[in-house]
Design an enzyme around this catalytic site. Structure first.
Site, PDB file in Angstrom:
ATOM      1  N   GLU A  44      -0.894  -5.278   9.062  1.00 47.73           N
ATOM      2  CA  GLU A  44      -0.036  -4.569  10.020  1.00 47.73           C
ATOM      3  C   GLU A  44      -0.581  -4.729  11.433  1.00 47.73           C
ATOM      4  OE1 GLU A  44       0.536  -0.436   9.020  1.00 47.73           O
ATOM      5  OE2 GLU A  44       1.236  -0.919   6.999  1.00 47.73           O
TER       6      GLU A  44
ATOM      7  N   GLU B 109       9.685  -3.663  10.085  1.00 48.72           N
ATOM      8  CA  GLU B 109       9.964  -2.348   9.481  1.00 48.72           C
ATOM      9  C   GLU B 109      10.663  -1.426  10.484  1.00 48.72           C
ATOM     10  OE1 GLU B 109       6.991  -0.586   7.002  1.00 48.72           O
ATOM     11  OE2 GLU B 109       8.043   1.325   6.922  1.00 48.72           O
TER      12      GLU B 109
ATOM     13  N   LYS C 140      -1.038  -9.417   3.566  1.00 47.40           N
ATOM     14  CA  LYS C 140      -0.211  -8.887   4.652  1.00 47.40           C
ATOM     15  C   LYS C 140      -1.046  -7.930   5.494  1.00 47.40           C
ATOM     16  CE  LYS C 140       3.236  -5.734   4.001  1.00 47.40           C
ATOM     17  NZ  LYS C 140       2.835  -4.608   4.890  1.00 47.40           N
TER      18      LYS C 140
ATOM     19  N   ASP D 281       0.841  -1.206   0.000  1.00 50.17           N
ATOM     20  CA  ASP D 281       0.000   0.000   0.000  1.00 50.17           C
ATOM     21  C   ASP D 281       0.875   1.256   0.000  1.00 50.17           C
ATOM     22  OD1 ASP D 281       0.879  -0.061   2.618  1.00 50.17           O
ATOM     23  OD2 ASP D 281      -1.106   0.182   3.521  1.00 50.17           O
ATOM     24  N   SER D 282       2.200   1.062  -0.006  1.00 46.15           N
ATOM     25  CA  SER D 282       3.131   2.179  -0.207  1.00 46.15           C
ATOM     26  C   SER D 282       2.839   2.866  -1.540  1.00 46.15           C
ATOM     27  CB  SER D 282       4.576   1.684  -0.180  1.00 46.15           C
ATOM     28  OG  SER D 282       4.742   0.584  -1.047  1.00 46.15           O
TER      29      SER D 282
ATOM     30  N   ASP E 232      -1.125  -6.396   0.125  1.00 48.29           N
ATOM     31  CA  ASP E 232      -1.108  -5.619   1.366  1.00 48.29           C
ATOM     32  C   ASP E 232      -2.529  -5.120   1.652  1.00 48.29           C
ATOM     33  OD1 ASP E 232       0.284  -4.545   3.443  1.00 48.29           O
ATOM     34  OD2 ASP E 232       1.270  -2.961   2.282  1.00 48.29           O
TER      35      ASP E 232
HETATM   36  O1  KIV Z   1       3.570  -1.049   1.584  1.00 51.32           O
HETATM   37  C1  KIV Z   1       4.697  -1.531   1.439  1.00 51.32           C
HETATM   38  O2  KIV Z   1       5.347  -1.395   0.412  1.00 51.32           O
HETATM   39  C2  KIV Z   1       5.236  -2.298   2.559  1.00 51.32           C
HETATM   40  C3  KIV Z   1       6.677  -2.674   2.507  1.00 51.32           C
HETATM   41  C4  KIV Z   1       7.520  -1.493   2.589  1.00 51.32           C
HETATM   42  C5  KIV Z   1       7.018  -3.709   3.497  1.00 51.32           C
HETATM   43  O3  KIV Z   1       4.533  -2.595   3.470  1.00 51.32           O
END
Ligand code: KIV
Length: 259
Positions: free
Chosen positions: A112, A176, A110, A42-43, A81
């Site tokens: 958090e 992280e 994934k 989600d980056s 994510d």
């Molecule tokens: O959103 C993302 O790209 C991430 C990575 C940096 C681990 O969670």
């Protein structure tokens, strides 16, 4: 168990796990040849959309990018994510994760968080949805993005969170920006692999945002290494194209349709 996940698990204490993010097919195709795991992170909210926070990323945006990435990922494990507010309780998480898997054909999701998300992780794992954890800096909810593990209480909490995630059935955990000695302790304490970003070489694998690594983003994080400045290469190509169009050197007969 999914063969690709087994492969990731088997690397623990043998060889490093190579991971990168991808947001679209063309990049994903390149990464797939060299990575064990491709993460649709989600980056993309900050990297592609200039959002101030990943909180603004929607499930639909993630699904759209993941569908594109899926076209390029064949041999690597593809991880989706889950964005902010899409896994607030076990029922919501299961409903959304099922939709994500149906739409994107990703291999895993994934999430958090630590102790708070354990019932959610258990619910997904019970429903055969592979889960990757994520502790340390939590971009979806943290207010300050400073590295974790400076204070004993914080270190103990993170160490405990990682064990809870492992016991809940997570197959791997992203660390992280975790202090070097703590990332070593966590990695030794778990039988599942840790994937570090800004968490030293002590982790079982590493992940970076691809745009940072190739110089497409403007990020200046301490933990990023820029391996190439691809934006300069693209700019040079665009300049040459511009010049040839203006000077009428492109297109030539070779690029035209002639009877
Ligand atoms: O959103 C993302 O790209 C991430 C990575 C940096 C681990 O969670």
């Amino acid at each position: 168990m999914n063969k690709k996940i087994k492969k990731i698990l088997n690397k623990k204490n043998k060889s490093k796990i190579v991971c990168l993010t991808a947001y679209s097919k063309n990049i994903a195709e390149i990464l797939d040849k060299h990575c064990d795991l491709v993460l649709v992170g989600d980056s993309l909210g900050s990297v592609l959309y200039n959002y101030k926070s990943t909180k603004e990323v929607t499930l639909q945006t993630m699904i759209n990018h993941s569908k594109s990435v899926r076209l390029g990922v064949n041999k690597s494990l593809m991880v989706f994510d889950m964005p902010y507010n899409t896994y607030r309780n076990p029922q919501e998480a299961l409903k959304n994760a099922k939709l994500v898997i149906k739409e994107t054909k990703c291999d895993a999701v994934k999430l958090e968080g630590g102790k708070k998300i354990i019932p959610i992780v258990k619910k997904l794992v019970k429903n055969k949805i592979p889960v990757m954890g994520h502790v340390g800096i939590l971009p979806q909810t943290d207010k300050k993005f400073t590295f974790k593990g400076k204070k004993q209480q914080e270190s103990d909490r993170i160490l405990n969170d990682t064990k809870l995630l492992e016991n809940a059935g997570a197959f791997s955990i992203v660390l992280e920006c975790i202090e070097t000695k703590l990332s070593k302790k966590i990695t030794h304490n778990l039988s599942i692999p840790t994937i570090g970003i800004g968490s030293s070489a002590n982790c079982d694998g590493q992940v970076l945002v691809i745009d940072d690594l190739i110089g497409l983003s403007k990020s200046k994080f301490k933990f990023v290494k820029k391996y190439i400045d691809i934006s300069k290469i693209i700019e040079n190509a665009v300049k040459r194209y511009k010049s040839e169009v203006i000077k009428k050197r492109f297109p030539t007969k070779k690029h035209s349709f002639n009877t």
